[in-house]
Design a protein around this motif. Structure first.
Motif, PDB file in Angstrom:
ATOM      1  N   UNK A 115      -7.539   6.396 -13.086  1.00  0.00           N
ATOM      2  CA  UNK A 115      -6.705   6.773 -11.942  1.00  0.00           C
ATOM      3  C   UNK A 115      -7.421   7.843 -11.120  1.00  0.00           C
ATOM      4  N   UNK A 116      -8.480   7.475 -10.440  1.00  0.00           N
ATOM      5  CA  UNK A 116      -9.274   8.464  -9.704  1.00  0.00           C
ATOM      6  C   UNK A 116      -8.545   8.954  -8.463  1.00  0.00           C
ATOM      7  N   UNK A 117      -8.817  10.175  -8.074  1.00  0.00           N
ATOM      8  CA  UNK A 117      -8.119  10.751  -6.917  1.00  0.00           C
ATOM      9  C   UNK A 117      -8.790  10.394  -5.597  1.00  0.00           C
ATOM     10  N   UNK A 118     -10.014   9.891  -5.659  1.00  0.00           N
ATOM     11  CA  UNK A 118     -10.783   9.737  -4.423  1.00  0.00           C
ATOM     12  C   UNK A 118     -11.302   8.317  -4.216  1.00  0.00           C
ATOM     13  N   UNK A 119     -10.615   7.321  -4.760  1.00  0.00           N
ATOM     14  CA  UNK A 119     -11.058   5.940  -4.600  1.00  0.00           C
ATOM     15  C   UNK A 119      -9.996   5.100  -3.915  1.00  0.00           C
ATOM     16  N   UNK A 120     -10.457   4.126  -3.173  1.00  0.00           N
ATOM     17  CA  UNK A 120      -9.583   3.218  -2.445  1.00  0.00           C
ATOM     18  C   UNK A 120      -8.979   2.204  -3.415  1.00  0.00           C
ATOM     19  N   UNK A 121      -7.656   2.249  -3.579  1.00  0.00           N
ATOM     20  CA  UNK A 121      -6.986   1.283  -4.453  1.00  0.00           C
ATOM     21  C   UNK A 121      -6.130   0.306  -3.651  1.00  0.00           C
ATOM     22  N   UNK A 122      -6.440   0.164  -2.373  1.00  0.00           N
ATOM     23  CA  UNK A 122      -5.760  -0.828  -1.553  1.00  0.00           C
ATOM     24  C   UNK A 122      -6.207  -2.230  -1.962  1.00  0.00           C
ATOM     25  N   UNK A 123      -5.583  -3.234  -1.361  1.00  0.00           N
ATOM     26  CA  UNK A 123      -5.997  -4.614  -1.594  1.00  0.00           C
ATOM     27  C   UNK A 123      -7.485  -4.789  -1.293  1.00  0.00           C
ATOM     28  N   UNK A 124      -7.972  -4.179  -0.224  1.00  0.00           N
ATOM     29  CA  UNK A 124      -9.392  -4.297   0.132  1.00  0.00           C
ATOM     30  C   UNK A 124     -10.275  -3.653  -0.924  1.00  0.00           C
ATOM     31  N   UNK A 125      -9.903  -2.438  -1.352  1.00  0.00           N
ATOM     32  CA  UNK A 125     -10.684  -1.760  -2.375  1.00  0.00           C
ATOM     33  C   UNK A 125     -10.682  -2.505  -3.695  1.00  0.00           C
ATOM     34  N   UNK A 126      -9.545  -3.060  -4.061  1.00  0.00           N
ATOM     35  CA  UNK A 126      -9.443  -3.803  -5.325  1.00  0.00           C
ATOM     36  C   UNK A 126     -10.258  -5.090  -5.276  1.00  0.00           C
ATOM     37  N   UNK A 127     -10.383  -5.698  -4.101  1.00  0.00           N
ATOM     38  CA  UNK A 127     -11.175  -6.926  -3.990  1.00  0.00           C
ATOM     39  C   UNK A 127     -12.648  -6.647  -4.275  1.00  0.00           C
ATOM     40  N   UNK A 128     -13.158  -5.560  -3.738  1.00  0.00           N
ATOM     41  CA  UNK A 128     -14.557  -5.198  -3.994  1.00  0.00           C
ATOM     42  C   UNK A 128     -14.783  -4.925  -5.478  1.00  0.00           C
ATOM     43  N   UNK A 129     -13.824  -4.265  -6.114  1.00  0.00           N
ATOM     44  CA  UNK A 129     -13.949  -3.983  -7.543  1.00  0.00           C
ATOM     45  C   UNK A 129     -13.895  -5.265  -8.372  1.00  0.00           C
ATOM     46  N   UNK A 174       3.504   3.196 -18.061  1.00  0.00           N
ATOM     47  CA  UNK A 174       2.356   3.861 -17.432  1.00  0.00           C
ATOM     48  C   UNK A 174       2.729   5.071 -16.582  1.00  0.00           C
ATOM     49  N   UNK A 175       4.005   5.274 -16.337  1.00  0.00           N
ATOM     50  CA  UNK A 175       4.440   6.325 -15.423  1.00  0.00           C
ATOM     51  C   UNK A 175       5.264   7.399 -16.130  1.00  0.00           C
ATOM     52  N   UNK A 176       5.109   7.491 -17.448  1.00  0.00           N
ATOM     53  CA  UNK A 176       5.928   8.424 -18.208  1.00  0.00           C
ATOM     54  C   UNK A 176       5.300   9.806 -18.299  1.00  0.00           C
ATOM     55  N   UNK A 177       4.799  10.280 -17.179  1.00  0.00           N
ATOM     56  CA  UNK A 177       4.240  11.625 -17.096  1.00  0.00           C
ATOM     57  C   UNK A 177       4.144  11.988 -15.629  1.00  0.00           C
ATOM     58  N   UNK A 178       3.917  13.259 -15.338  1.00  0.00           N
ATOM     59  CA  UNK A 178       3.756  13.686 -13.950  1.00  0.00           C
ATOM     60  C   UNK A 178       2.553  12.997 -13.321  1.00  0.00           C
ATOM     61  N   UNK A 179       1.472  12.859 -14.096  1.00  0.00           N
ATOM     62  CA  UNK A 179       0.284  12.169 -13.580  1.00  0.00           C
ATOM     63  C   UNK A 179       0.590  10.705 -13.316  1.00  0.00           C
ATOM     64  N   UNK A 180       1.319  10.082 -14.225  1.00  0.00           N
ATOM     65  CA  UNK A 180       1.669   8.679 -14.057  1.00  0.00           C
ATOM     66  C   UNK A 180       2.546   8.444 -12.840  1.00  0.00           C
ATOM     67  N   UNK A 181       3.483   9.352 -12.610  1.00  0.00           N
ATOM     68  CA  UNK A 181       4.358   9.204 -11.443  1.00  0.00           C
ATOM     69  C   UNK A 181       3.561   9.393 -10.155  1.00  0.00           C
TER      70      UNK A 181
END
Length: 277
Positions: free
Chosen positions: A66-80, A183-190
């Protein structure tokens, strides 16, 4: 069954994945708000039929980083995804993709057609279909102030949304609901949920594909839950019209998470599609 039990580094980030079985490779791509867990009742049926099945958690989802500085949009996920296939040594693969995963699959098939042998999309976002009305309300009410949500408030919010994904409410209770919330059972997860998922609910990623759908040159099947409350069935018919040769199959009594409502039917449709081409 853990659907993302191993790890691989792709373009400097860690993706959790599972690669099991032998034979022709089939990649299952999940949607949102979800993880590879949604394929737990489908993947074993494909493996038993003689296929190599790959599942993974999108970046920012599930067990993946869960990086703070990476694109996780549909476009970013396609490249990955393109990078993941390279890491796994897969020149081409049959792709079965749900919800935003469907948009990722469509982008991959258009941008890197040599990677995709055939494509099945299930209740995919498309055109201007997303975010749904209820997700727009979540964005308006909480995206700018989610840090103030308690765990209980967050769980209630996400539970209300998840209950809309199935036609039979009892399917989204107990251990199943707990797995989707886990996956969301923490402040970081939320925070990750809002930053990696909700912030990227943006139809521009699918609207920019509208004029290109006619260029798809791989076999395509569209599978849709007839009672989908997030992605109405008329979008499926529009896709079937705009994609050359696309075949539409509708699952009665199933909602947006069609693999929760009708896992056997989903597996049968995938196997039929793989065998027909």
């Amino acid at each position: 069954m853990d659907m993302a039990s191993d790890d691989v580094v792709v373009d400097g980030v860690r993706l959790a994945y599972r690669d099991s079985g032998e034979g022709e490779a089939v990649l299952l791509v999940h949607g949102t708000p979800s993880t590879s867990y949604e394929w737990r009742e489908v993947a074993p049926r494909l493996e038993a039929a003689g296929y190599r099945v790959i599942t993974y958690d999108l970046l920012g989802y599930g067990r993946s980083e869960r990086p703070v500085d990476r694109d996780t949009s549909v476009a970013g996920q396609t490249a990955l995804l393109d990078g993941l296939l390279a890491e796994l040594g897969l020149d081409d693969v049959s792709v079965v993709a749900h919800d935003i995963g469907g948009a990722i699959g469509l982008r991959l098939a258009l941008d890197r057609p040599q990677r995709v042998r055939r494509l099945m999309v299930l209740d995919t976002v498309s055109y201007d279909s997303w975010p749904s009305e209820t997700w727009r309300a979540v964005i308006d009410d909480h995206l700018g102030e989610y840090h103030g949500l308690s765990q209980e408030e967050f769980d209630a919010l996400l539970t209300r949304q998840l209950e809309m994904t199935v036609s039979e409410p009892a399917r989204m209770t107990g251990d199943v609901l707990a797995a989707y919330l886990a996956p969301h059972r923490s402040a970081t997860g939320r925070a990750s949920f809002f930053e990696h998922q909700v912030r990227h609910y943006d139809s521009r990623y699918t609207e920019e594909l509208t004029g290109r759908l006619g260029d798809l040159a791989v076999p395509v099947r569209i599978l849709w839950g007839e009672e989908d409350r997030w992605q109405p069935l008329h979008y499926a018919h529009r896709l079937a019209t705009d994609i050359p040769g696309a075949e539409l199959r509708v699952v009665p009594g199933a909602g947006h998470f069609v693999m929760e409502d009708a896992p056997e039917r989903v597996a049968e449709e995938i196997l039929d599609f793989l065998g027909a081409n």
